[in-house]
Design an enzyme around this catalytic site. Structure first.
Site, PDB file in Angstrom:
ATOM      1  N   SER A 128      43.902  42.373  40.375  1.00  0.00           N
ATOM      2  CA  SER A 128      44.066  42.267  38.926  1.00  0.00           C
ATOM      3  C   SER A 128      43.474  43.496  38.253  1.00  0.00           C
ATOM      4  CB  SER A 128      43.360  41.009  38.407  1.00  0.00           C
ATOM      5  OG  SER A 128      43.301  40.999  36.992  1.00  0.00           O
ATOM      6  N   TYR A 145      36.216  34.817  38.205  1.00  0.00           N
ATOM      7  CA  TYR A 145      37.539  35.357  38.565  1.00  0.00           C
ATOM      8  C   TYR A 145      37.489  36.879  38.660  1.00  0.00           C
ATOM      9  CZ  TYR A 145      42.454  36.689  38.143  1.00  0.00           C
ATOM     10  OH  TYR A 145      43.684  37.271  38.341  1.00  0.00           O
TER      11      TYR A 145
END
Length: 253
Positions: A140, A153
């Site tokens: 990401s 995360y």
């Protein structure tokens, strides 16, 4: 790298980027095996596509990972590409008592530990077969500039980015290529948290991301950031603390 005539395993492929990738690869005449935690979406996808097969698996679970490895290598011995796409994103507020919050361990177990363990299973297998193979990890842009509302995360994706760099270095002289793909906010169930919604974006389509990932593999782009993820990667090199503050101000509005 050749993007047709492969046998490809994709985790987290019941929906979103994983399913979009499965369909893209299938259209290019690859055998695709999809896995995920829920059988319904996997079966539905395979019923509609003769190039797909599925196996229910929670990659956070040691026994299920081993069963997946044994099953897929027996039934699909020509497997040569692994796409580690499985991941979950949950908001965690550390100003509250999170000592019993299982979502913390769950994110670490799926996003980081499970993915690393999948690499540990399949890297030696690919290397032993002496055919062109690849491990593809989906991380990401938040690995570079994190958002404070999803700290666990972001940490798992940053950790996976570092691991992927090391794995690539270890396998550099072998037949196994190592790719990393950094998508932006995508219109999937993963990005339904308020932090994503506050940015006023529904996200790009999974299909558009899948098309770009397949093209990147074909062109041997080992680390490929897409859209706004590229902006975050560049920002991390220029002024990471400044852009971290700016991004979090935008998200909190």
């Amino acid at each position: 790298m050749n993007v047709s005539k492969n046998t490809i395993l994709i985790t987290g492929a019941g929906s979103g980027i994983g399913l979009a990738l499965a369909r893209q690869f299938s259209a290019l005449d690859n055998q695709v095996i999809i896995c995920g935690r829920q059988e319904g979406p996997l079966k539905l996808a395979c019923d509609a596509d003769r190039n797909m097969a599925y196996k229910v698996c929670d990659i956070a679970d040691f026994k299920q990972r081993k069963e997946l490895f044994d099953w897929v290598t027996i039934h699909f011995p020509d497997l040569n590409i692994l796409v580690n796409n499985a991941g979950i994103q949950i908001e965690n507020d550390f100003t509250s008592d999170l000592s019993n919050d299982e979502s913390i361990n769950r994110q670490i177990d799926i996003n980081l530990k499970g993915t690393i363990a999948m690499c540990a299973l399949f890297a030696p297998y690919f290397k032993s077969k002496s055919m062109q193979s690849a491990i593809c990890n989906v991380t990401s842009g938040l690995a570079f500039i994190p958002i404070k509302s999803v700290p666990v995360y972001c940490a798992t994706k940053a950790g996976l980015h570092a691991f992927t760099m090391c794995l690539r270095s270890q396998l550099r002289t072998t037949n196994v290529k190592v790719f990393e793909f950094l998508p932006p906010i995508v219109d999937t169930n993963l990005h339904q948290e308020p932090s994503a919604k506050k940015q006023g974006k529904t996200g790009v389509s999974p299909d558009s991301v899948a098309i770009k990932i397949v093209k990147a593999i074909k062109n041997d782009k080992e680390e490929y950031a897409i859209g706004r993820a590229l902006d975050l990667k560049i920002a991390s090199r220029i002024a990471p603390h400044f852009f971290h503050g700016l991004l979090n101000k935008l998200v909190s509005k």
